[in-house]
Design an enzyme around this catalytic site. Structure first.
Site, PDB file in Angstrom:
ATOM      1  N   GLY A 163       0.820  -1.192   0.000  1.00 27.82           N
ATOM      2  CA  GLY A 163       0.000   0.000   0.000  1.00 27.82           C
ATOM      3  C   GLY A 163       0.861   1.251   0.000  1.00 27.82           C
ATOM      4  N   CYS A 164       0.233   2.355  -0.322  1.00 27.37           N
ATOM      5  CA  CYS A 164       0.989   3.605  -0.450  1.00 27.37           C
ATOM      6  C   CYS A 164       1.514   4.067   0.903  1.00 27.37           C
ATOM      7  CB  CYS A 164       0.133   4.675  -1.117  1.00 27.37           C
ATOM      8  SG  CYS A 164      -1.507   4.904  -0.390  1.00 27.37           S
ATOM      9  N   TYR A 165       0.643   4.184   1.898  1.00 25.77           N
ATOM     10  CA  TYR A 165       1.115   4.589   3.228  1.00 25.77           C
ATOM     11  C   TYR A 165       2.133   3.602   3.779  1.00 25.77           C
ATOM     12  CZ  TYR A 165      -2.623   8.162   3.870  1.00 25.77           C
ATOM     13  OH  TYR A 165      -3.451   9.250   3.793  1.00 25.77           O
TER      14      TYR A 165
END
Lengths: 348, 348, 348, 348
Positions: D148-150
């Protein structure tokens, strides 16, 4: 590999040249100069270039440039390149000047820029680098004067109609809007975030120095005379120019449909790798060319008023500056015109 | 206290009416309606109004409105108020309609809005609420049709010149730019942040439904006929409209200086509390009127082309919608025109 | 009417004071000063104030201020008010200082601001103007030191928990984000639009001068000691601060639900006109307080980690500067606390 | 050439994959799918791709994908890839899934995503594609679950400290901020321009589904257990994530200077082409990695509190999605890891 120098590498046009040139397959970025930051690494001024372009910035010295580079890009405030260009050309360096000094005849320059123009002798050697309309002369040039950002968008949008005598060239209205990077990296209240964001204004109305450049080259490439009202506006965004131009239809074009005019534009640009004419009813957006050398054009005939409306968009730092300069380099060198410029718009 | 209702309170124009009316010294906000959110508190839909305007939203019912309110503001999508207005007027409710239904004659409405117009009988009772140019009729009105956002900026900017026969009214060019709130709160890809930010585009070119409104009222208040090219553009910001208008000087104005034209504008607006004509050489910015009912105007004569260029700015949600509606309420009621509208621009 | 002066009226906090004071029912704005723009009209520096606040800016002169005004607001860069305050107080002028000079003890000021602090004697007269927590002392004060923008948001968000011994006050983490206006109107590369837009960064990490102000007043009003990690970030927007604070639950609070903690916050702020505690599960947004003196607070207990998370938002120029200053004026004068501050958030 | 397909090409991650893959020297983009736009040209949905990627979008059909492509990238909303992955893998298609379905064990997925997880058998085949920390397993993988991005930003920023037992891994605080593209192209009020611009908020506080992904992989690669408070915030900008993480120093690190910790980070990332550790005192900005696969990291030891503060930035659509996916492709194929990813940040 051809060795190139960027003179004035710490402004926005300069650093955009660096972005393009460090990935160019045939040009080798050999030197970057900045009088204000000489002795410092470029990646200290622009940390995003760390590990990508860690060159040490040098003070401008024509001998050094001539030693290091075959071609010099000049990305300087108006008035500065006048003195540098002769010193470089004497030393056999090819020059692509991104400034305004050599784009228009001396008297016009003096009138609109309120500065001394370069000598006529030097100016006359400059080839105006509106690539799509001047490719042959650029191909043989050793000194190119790269067009201004607004003129690039305006000329590409209007020339097919003007050249074909479709609109009254002496009554054109050019309403132009630019992102903030067009004004450079110099700090002043006019580009303070809090003054620009959520704000919109016109500026230099009826006085913008790109007006004579547009008129002059509309006349040259349009093979007639031209007179325009040009208004610049500041958009609350970084990159991008959109020009909305209005022309009164003339001659047989008065009866033409949008589709027929569209055909003329298609004919003019079908072979061009960087110009895209939108289908009728579709309008270009600045973000659709962002980060690239593209110019997108949309148009319509407005039957009610007998006018044609053309909208053209570019990224002011690419097609309006560094990208078109690299395009001209490619043409000068006989390389494929898209070399190093096969960029995909960063959307969104 | 006069009791007022806001019909369609959850759109941006509606909630801006709430912002103004909850602080109005003489009007009491008695009712807010929203068919889509009936039964919910307004401050659930707009948490910023918690403790300020916690009204429960009601479904529209003309009897209820007539019971609760003397005046109803309608802030609805085009086409909806046509049916509501008669039901309210039959019950003796005064109406200020912010929609487009009653601003232009039926045939024009049908042509440009592609919807059925209201009946002529009702439409003819509507007084066009461009307060500065129609104050006397608004004063006696019980039904006001509030101008569109673009037309407000365009008409205020152009009428002094058109009315005084200074420009060719059938050859005007109006290049208009608006923030995103002009398109309302409805969600669609066109107002997705990632599509709008760092982007700029023209839209509905040569087809925008505000075109006939501008032409029609230029003709009415300008006492002649008018023909305009009107182009709308979407700015990457929330509030604000800027109109750049171009007109060919005519008659004796062809010899006039900017200063002389400026005097005409000053004469037109000197007494107006909400219109400020900028000194020559100064240009208005949307942020300078932000959050207020002001319209700022700048202008110049362009000697080279024989044209006049006028720039006018408003906050589209205030002078272009809710603010002008409250101004009209004040005039209708005989209250001081600035009551509840003595707002200071929020700058920056 | 009480006559007031704004010293340093051309900065963003100064012009926000003007926005509030020209509409204040009991305060009369009698004088605006600016050493850099003395002799010029304020509305030349800020054209949005044309017709609203056309005062001539004057150079600072304590005798003139004392002649013209009963109360002086000082909105100056850190370090300047130290010398001005004594000269004004000697002349009987009440002072509300928006700068940092008097908010913390001298040694802390010297350590964090790297400047000479004011004398202890003067500093000790200053009442820290966090109105909600120091109202009684402000009521009797003739010299108020207005809190910093970040400390206002952080203290209002944390004090109910700290004062009630609900969180470990020596282990707080305060992650704060501010719009660009927090850095003032001075031009530098750091607030150039093209550098700020579409960008986000932390700055002065572990070194921000608001750190000791937060710790000191957490200790004072929380009646204990406090130690915080404070990080500031720059948001690509003009106005607004959001603070996200993390505290380890302690004592009986370790067993508490969000609802129970929420009750403590409600008890602390139920009577406060400018603080709104959001219902559990709802989180504040900076835009919901924009242009107003409000502080909105949301919170939750995170069972998994034994922590409490509090989010508080203010408009940095209003509750974080000019608005709280006017609130303090109201308290000092015994006027209703909301006088001149009954602003509705400008949303959107 | 390896033939690749993008399944879900009309979302922002999908179109970013297209941007990268059409210029990749070894991968040939053979197929793009979109169930919602099947039969339409991709360049109709995204006009910026006209002339660059005019593929016709196809409905998803595993047989067709298997015929056309060796590798499929899945860029779909959470929950969708669970069913598609088995059908592709049965047909011998290698898969790089950008969704959340396979990143965490089933029970965690069910708890945080409120959806049914994929079967354990399939999930266990997925190799978590945090390339810098899992390169060897990616190299041999035929099925990669892209982070995921975070989590990408958080893990890259924290793992050197956690792995080296420098901070208390069960007391970490991760305060994260993302641009709007992180929420995709689906329209809703939460990404309406007028709601996002000039606004900032926290969301899903203590409930964000990336929390268990961060904890789980901190534990895996950090070789211990981890417990974090994770807060997400929405920035008024398009691209970019910045994570500010706070950890209590432990063991001998309690005595360490920033420089010494910096050395650990340098050791961890010196050979990495996409991670740049900033010199002490310099802090990363999202714009400095914009459009690229880079992750920049800055850090400091805060002596006063015994904590370490780490700031990491990525472009959420590149290193946080499409770029890391291509990086994983390169590793899977044994190509140079930077192939097709030698992008220069677009600054400004």
């Amino acid at each position: 590999m051809i060795r190139v120098a960027v003179v004035g590498a710490t402004g926005y046009a300069g650093v955009e040249l660096v972005r393009l040139l460090v990935r160019h397959p045939e040009a080798e970025l050999a030197m970057v100069t900045s009088d204000s930051h000489a002795g410092i690494q470029l990646s200290r001024v622009y940390p995003h270039l760390t590990g990508i372009a860690d060159f040490e910035l040098q003070a401008f010295d024509p001998d050094r440039v001539a030693e290091e580079a075959n071609v010099a890009f000049l990305a300087l405030p108006a008035g500065l390149s006048s003195t540098m260009v002769p010193s470089l050309r004497e030393r056999g360096v090819r020059v692509i000047d991104l400034g305004g000094d050599f784009r228009i005849p001396g008297p016009l320059f003096r009138e609109w820029y309120k500065k001394d123009p370069p000598s006529d002798a030097v100016r006359e050697e400059a080839v105006y680098g509106l690539t799509e309309w001047n490719r042959e002369r650029v191909a043989g040039a050793s000194f190119v004067s790269n067009p201004g950002c607004y003129p690039t968008a305006a000329l590409l949008g209007l020339l097919p109609a003007v050249r074909n005598r479709g609109v009254e060239a002496d009554g054109l209205i050019i309403d132009a809007k630019s992102g903030v990077t067009g004004a450079g990296r110099g700090v002043n209240l006019g580009n303070h975030f809090a003054e620009v964001a959520e704000n919109f204004k016109a500026y230099k109305v009826a006085e913008h120095q790109h007006t004579p450049e547009i008129e002059y080259h509309l006349a040259v490439f349009g093979q007639g005379s031209a007179r325009v009202s040009f208004t610049a506006h500041l958009l609350p965004m970084g990159r991008g120019i959109l020009v909305t131009a209005y022309g009164t239809l003339t001659g047989e074009w008065r009866e033409w449909t949008t589709e027929r005019v569209w055909e003329v534009y298609q004919d003019a640009y079908r072979q061009e790798p960087f110009v895209r004419v939108q289908p009728a009813g579709q309008w270009p957006q600045t973000k659709e060319v962002r980060g690239t050398n593209l110019c997108d054009i949309g148009l319509t005939v407005e039957r009610r008023t007998g006018r044609m409306i053309v909208v053209s968009v570019i990224d002011n730092l690419v097609k309006g500056a560094a990208g078109q300069a690299v395009q001209n380099l490619n043409v000068m060198m006989g390389w494929p015109e898209t070399m190093g410029l096969d960029l995909v718009p960063m959307y969104p």
